[in-house]
Motif scaffolding. Structure first.
Motif, mmCIF file in Angstrom:
data_model
loop_
_atom_site.group_PDB
_atom_site.id
_atom_site.type_symbol
_atom_site.label_atom_id
_atom_site.label_comp_id
_atom_site.label_asym_id
_atom_site.label_seq_id
_atom_site.Cartn_x
_atom_site.Cartn_y
_atom_site.Cartn_z
ATOM 1 N N ALA A 569 -6.947 46.722 7.083
ATOM 2 C CA ALA A 569 -8.091 46.774 8.000
ATOM 3 C C ALA A 569 -9.159 45.739 7.599
ATOM 4 N N LEU A 570 -9.407 45.640 6.288
ATOM 5 C CA LEU A 570 -10.390 44.675 5.810
ATOM 6 C C LEU A 570 -9.959 43.250 6.120
ATOM 7 N N MET A 571 -8.657 42.977 5.952
ATOM 8 C CA MET A 571 -8.144 41.645 6.247
ATOM 9 C C MET A 571 -8.258 41.349 7.736
ATOM 10 N N ALA A 572 -7.938 42.367 8.571
ATOM 11 C CA ALA A 572 -7.970 42.151 10.020
ATOM 12 C C ALA A 572 -9.400 41.984 10.524
ATOM 13 N N LEU A 578 -14.094 35.936 4.568
ATOM 14 C CA LEU A 578 -13.849 35.772 3.138
ATOM 15 C C LEU A 578 -13.362 34.354 2.867
ATOM 16 N N ASP A 579 -13.728 33.888 1.684
ATOM 17 C CA ASP A 579 -13.192 32.588 1.299
ATOM 18 C C ASP A 579 -11.756 32.757 0.817
ATOM 19 N N ALA A 580 -11.147 31.669 0.404
ATOM 20 C CA ALA A 580 -9.746 31.692 -0.007
ATOM 21 C C ALA A 580 -9.533 32.615 -1.194
ATOM 22 N N LYS A 581 -10.451 32.655 -2.070
ATOM 23 C CA LYS A 581 -10.292 33.511 -3.256
ATOM 24 C C LYS A 581 -10.325 34.976 -2.867
ATOM 25 N N GLY A 582 -11.255 35.349 -1.952
ATOM 26 C CA GLY A 582 -11.328 36.734 -1.491
ATOM 27 C C GLY A 582 -10.059 37.149 -0.769
ATOM 28 N N GLN A 583 -9.558 36.253 0.108
ATOM 29 C CA GLN A 583 -8.291 36.568 0.789
ATOM 30 C C GLN A 583 -7.155 36.722 -0.215
ATOM 31 N N HIS A 584 -7.158 35.900 -1.281
ATOM 32 C CA HIS A 584 -6.119 36.020 -2.313
ATOM 33 C C HIS A 584 -6.204 37.374 -3.014
ATOM 34 N N TYR A 585 -7.441 37.842 -3.249
ATOM 35 C CA TYR A 585 -7.581 39.155 -3.877
ATOM 36 C C TYR A 585 -7.022 40.263 -2.986
ATOM 37 N N LEU A 586 -7.320 40.188 -1.669
ATOM 38 C CA LEU A 586 -6.796 41.201 -0.748
ATOM 39 C C LEU A 586 -5.259 41.194 -0.734
ATOM 40 N N GLU A 587 -4.669 39.985 -0.733
ATOM 41 C CA GLU A 587 -3.196 39.886 -0.746
ATOM 42 C C GLU A 587 -2.649 40.483 -2.036
ATOM 43 N N ARG A 588 -3.355 40.257 -3.173
ATOM 44 C CA ARG A 588 -2.880 40.835 -4.435
ATOM 45 C C ARG A 588 -2.923 42.358 -4.375
ATOM 46 N N ILE A 589 -3.990 42.912 -3.715
ATOM 47 C CA ILE A 589 -4.086 44.373 -3.571
ATOM 48 C C ILE A 589 -2.930 44.900 -2.748
ATOM 49 N N GLN A 590 -2.643 44.238 -1.585
ATOM 50 C CA GLN A 590 -1.537 44.697 -0.719
ATOM 51 C C GLN A 590 -0.192 44.561 -1.431
ATOM 52 N N ASN A 591 0.029 43.442 -2.128
ATOM 53 C CA ASN A 591 1.296 43.270 -2.858
ATOM 54 C C ASN A 591 1.442 44.333 -3.934
ATOM 55 N N GLY A 592 0.333 44.647 -4.587
ATOM 56 C CA GLY A 592 0.392 45.662 -5.622
ATOM 57 C C GLY A 592 0.764 47.026 -5.076
ATOM 58 N N THR A 593 0.191 47.382 -3.888
ATOM 59 C CA THR A 593 0.538 48.688 -3.299
ATOM 60 C C THR A 593 1.997 48.726 -2.875
ATOM 61 N N ARG A 594 2.499 47.612 -2.311
ATOM 62 C CA ARG A 594 3.933 47.579 -1.933
ATOM 63 C C ARG A 594 4.811 47.695 -3.165
ATOM 64 N N GLN A 595 4.449 46.968 -4.237
ATOM 65 C CA GLN A 595 5.242 47.024 -5.464
ATOM 66 C C GLN A 595 5.238 48.442 -6.032
#
Length: 783
Positions: A569-572, A578-595
């Motif tokens: 929701a935050l990404m959408a 967000l800058d590139a770093k913030g988007q990278h953090y969100l992707e790391r959070i989503q990847n972590g939950t999937r993992q």
């Protein structure tokens, strides 16, 4: 009481031949082989004659068929030549008729020549002024028009000439290819019959020419057939209808046996013409039968003369000397030596026999003394044997083939005092089971006569330590448990002449064993109750563990779903802020939950395979491997992977758990070959160094250093980083758990950059069919 000499020696049962009658019988017996040889020779000669006659008839039928082929070929060539004549193509019917008239003078064997139009009307023929006849219904016309080629017609009677004939026809075409008409020539069958008569054929043989329906076209020889006559139901007609070359014997005329040979005429076309050669069997065998009768008559005369000679000289040469010798034997039987008189004139051998009787009388006296001494020694040995048997503690019973006892030692009578009464029965082997108390060890089931040890020994069986209950006459009404062993007794030729049975009273021993068995049974029942209690406790614990696992899974998944949901929701909603770093953090959070979700799934899978019940069944590893490969190809259509799976990879294992093994191994192979230039995966079967049946999954992917092989099957251990290849580190631990639950083992071999091979065995589960072989590929797919 003394018996008369006639009674003691001469009394015999049944009819007895005299010496002279025996000599005559021997003479006749000696002559019988000669009769047999003569008859066999005659039979062999008859067989050879029949075979030669069959071959001759076959040759004659072939010759007749060749003759008919020449006749047909001549007619064909004649019609071909006529079809080229100019008169055929002109419109002048008079010229055409004149041409055909000239032809008939050159070919008198033909009753008529003519040309028919396409409807069967006669355009011209050899003689004008005859009635107008339409031949459109004739077979020779219809077949010529239909086939466009030379045709042989069926048997017919000319509508103009009234003669029996067979027509040959040939279609004639104009230069533009259209049908001008049909040429025909009708052959007079009397002419063909005359030509057949002029053929040279063997004496007493016949030739018959028929069409395919059995109508006689020509004949020659001793059994002629009228032209146009249709054969009745006969072997010849059946052979013609079959239409195949054949040779056979059958009864034809007046029940006479005939040898037949049938040959189809090769150029006779669909209508078919057949030549049959025949000859009577009695004509073929006439000379042989006459010679046999003469030979048998001569042998009969010789046999009668020989019998008369034996009758006359038998009495003088043999009978009289033997009667004198018989009187001497009868005197010896009465205990008196005959006077030392020379034998009557006769054969030299009878004189030698006379002197041998004198020597025999002298030796009989000495042998009588030796016999008495041997009988005394035998009686002493028998008494010693009885003493030994009586000293034994086990009962010994020796019986004849009827079950009557020849010997019972003292122990047998002590253990089974009713044996004497049982032996007095007419058939001791079939006495009443209930009366004598012969029961199986349960003390209730009667022992049938054929089940008793002596009866089994008489049937040829060696019986060892059989226990049964006796509670009746045999034991005096006392219940006893008897242990018996029995063997058949055989004579020098191996025939069974009796049985020997050894019995022992094992009542006390058996009862003690029963008490021990009861105690052992009680201990086993107590142990089984304890095992059942522990099993129920373990099942309850597994159920609680399963509930706990699903509860933990739910409790862990709920915050993960919240984190993942709010991350998306935050990404959408605010990702563009967000800058590139913030988007990278969100992707790391989503990847972590999937993992973390994958890790929970793998942990649950590991728990399930640890608790799941093993249900073994036939599983085709090859089929399952292809299913997984197809799923991976559908998921990753951009990849090209060369796959080889051997045929016949059938095993006995749990299908569901084995699918878990293949899924992890094949998915790992697919994952770690992602960076290979030419990815390859192989699935097959081999034999391990220990001789075990083993299966393997091999790839040419990233591989790993074998120095870290000890961590390979530990949970959460990874030999590659997450940024290189995704995964949770649980899959191989799950695979090892499944393999160990099957009683097998798993191991690997790998080289960095060269690929990895995983081998596994299934313990008690083995291959179903097929030969052990290393990876000889059965199915290949380039991907």
């Amino acid at each position: 009481m003394k018996k008369s000499s006639g009674q003691s020696f001469g009394a015999v049962s049944g009819p007895v031949l005299g010496l002279r009658a025996a000599l005559i019988l021997l003479v006749l017996i000696a002559v019988i082989p000669v009769f047999v040889v003569v008859i066999q020779s005659s039979v062999s000669e008859q067989k050879n004659r029949i075979e030669r006659a069959s071959a001759n008839m076959q040759a004659l039928a072939n010759l007749g068929a060749a003759h008919q082929e020449q006749l047909i070929e001549g007619a064909r060539q004649m019609l071909v030549a006529i079809s080229r004549a100019p008169a055929i193509y002109g419109d002048d019917a008079t010229e055409c008729s004149a041409y055909f008239s000239d032809l008939q003078r050159f070919y008198p064997a033909y009753t008529s020549f003519g040309l028919l139009d396409a409807q069967g009307n006669r355009l011209c023929e050899q003689a004008s002024g005859k009635p107008v006849v339409n031949s459109g219904d004739r077979y020779f016309f219809r077949q010529a028009v239909a086939s466009g080629d030379f045709t042989i017609g069926e048997y017919l009677i000319g509508r103009v000439s009234g003669k029996s004939a067979i027509a040959f026809s040939l279609p004639v075409n104009r230069p533009d290819g259209s049908l001008r008409g049909v040429l025909f020539a009708a052959l007079d069958l009397r002419h063909a019959d005359g030509q057949l008569d002029r053929m040279t054929i063997p004496p007493d043989s016949s030739l018959l020419v028929t069409d395919a329906s059995g109508i006689v076209l020509a004949s020659a020889g001793t059994v002629p057939g009228a032209i146009g006559q249709k054969l009745g139901d006969s072997p010849v007609l059946r052979a013609v209808l079959a239409g195949q070359p054949s040779v056979w014997r059958s009864a034809e005329v007046g029940d006479r046996q005939f040898i037949h040979a049938l040959q189809p005429v090769r150029q006779s076309g669909p209508q078919g013409i057949f030549v049959t050669a025949m000859i009577a069997s009695d004509d073929v065998l006439a000379g042989t039968n006459q010679r046999l009768q003469w030979q048998l008559g001569a042998l009969a005369v010789i046999a009668m003369a020989s019998a008369m000679t034996a009758w006359v000289f038998g009495d003088r040469v043999l009978a009289q000397p033997i009667r004198g010798l018989l009187r001497k034997v009868q005197a010896m039987q009465r205990g008196h030596l005959a006077p030392d008189t020379a034998p009557q004139a006769g054969l030299r051998e009878l004189g030698q026999l006379h002197r041998s009787f004198e020597d025999m009388a002298q030796s009989l006296a000495s042998r009588s003394v030796q016999r008495d001494r041997a009988l005394a020694e035998l009686a002493a040995q028998k008494k010693l044997l009885e003493s030994i048997l009586d000293s034994l503690g086990e009962g010994v019973m020796v019986a004849d083939t009827q079950g009557h006892y020849i010997h019972l030692n003292a122990a047998a009578l002590r253990i089974l005092p009713g044996l004497v009464e049982m032996d007095s029965e007419a058939e001791p082997m079939t006495v009443s089971t209930l009366e004598y108390g012969l029961l199986h060890l349960d003390g209730k089931t009667p022992m049938q006569p054929e089940e008793r040890p002596p009866a089994r020994a008489l049937a040829g069986e060696n019986v060892e330590n059989v226990r049964y209950v006796i509670n009746g006459i045999l034991t005096g009404g006392v219940a006893k448990i008897i242990q018996a062993s029995a063997r058949p007794l055989r004579d020098g030729h191996g025939r069974i002449v009796g049985s020997v049975t050894a019995v022992a009273d094992v009542t006390a021993e058996h009862l003690a064993g029963q008490r021990v068995q009861e105690a052992h049974t009680q201990a086993n029942e107590a142990l089984e109750r304890r095992v059942a209690d522990r099993t129920r406790e373990l099942a309850l614990a597994n159920k609680e563990l399963e509930s706990f696992s699903y509860s933990v899974s739910h409790d862990l998944r709920s915050p993960l779903h919240v984190i993942d949901g709010f991350g998306r929701a935050l990404m959408a909603a605010h990702g563009h802020k967000l800058d590139a770093k913030g988007q990278h953090y969100l992707e790391r959070i989503q990847n972590g939950t999937r993992q973390m979700g994958h890790l929970i799934d793998d942990l649950l899978s590991l728990a399930k395979v640890s608790r799941a019940e093993i249900r073994r069944d036939a599983v085709d590893i090859g089929s399952k491997a292809w299913q997984l490969i197809e799923q991976l190809r559908n998921r990753h259509p951009e990849r090209v992977v060369h796959v080889e799976v051997e045929d016949g990879l059938l095993v006995i294992a749990d299908p569901r758990l084995l699918m878990v093994v293949l899924h992890n191994l094949i998915e790992n192979a697919w994952k770690f070959t992602a960076r290979a230039a030419h990815a390859e995966i192989r699935v097959g079967r081999t034999t391990s160094e220990d001789g075990e049946e083993a299966w393997f999954v091999a790839d040419n992917g990233a591989g790993f250093d074998m120095a870290y092989a000890g961590k390979l099957f530990q949970a959460f251990q990874r030999l590659h980083g997450v940024d290189e290849f995704e995964g949770t580190g649980i899959g191989l631990a799950t695979v090892q758990r499944v393999i160990m639950r099957h009683g097998g083992r798993i191991w690997a071999d790998s080289r960095p950059g060269e690929g990895t091979t995983f081998w596994f065995t299934l313990g008690g589960a083995g291959a179903v069919g097929g030969e052990d072989s290393p990876a000889e590929p059965g199915n290949r797919s380039p991907g």
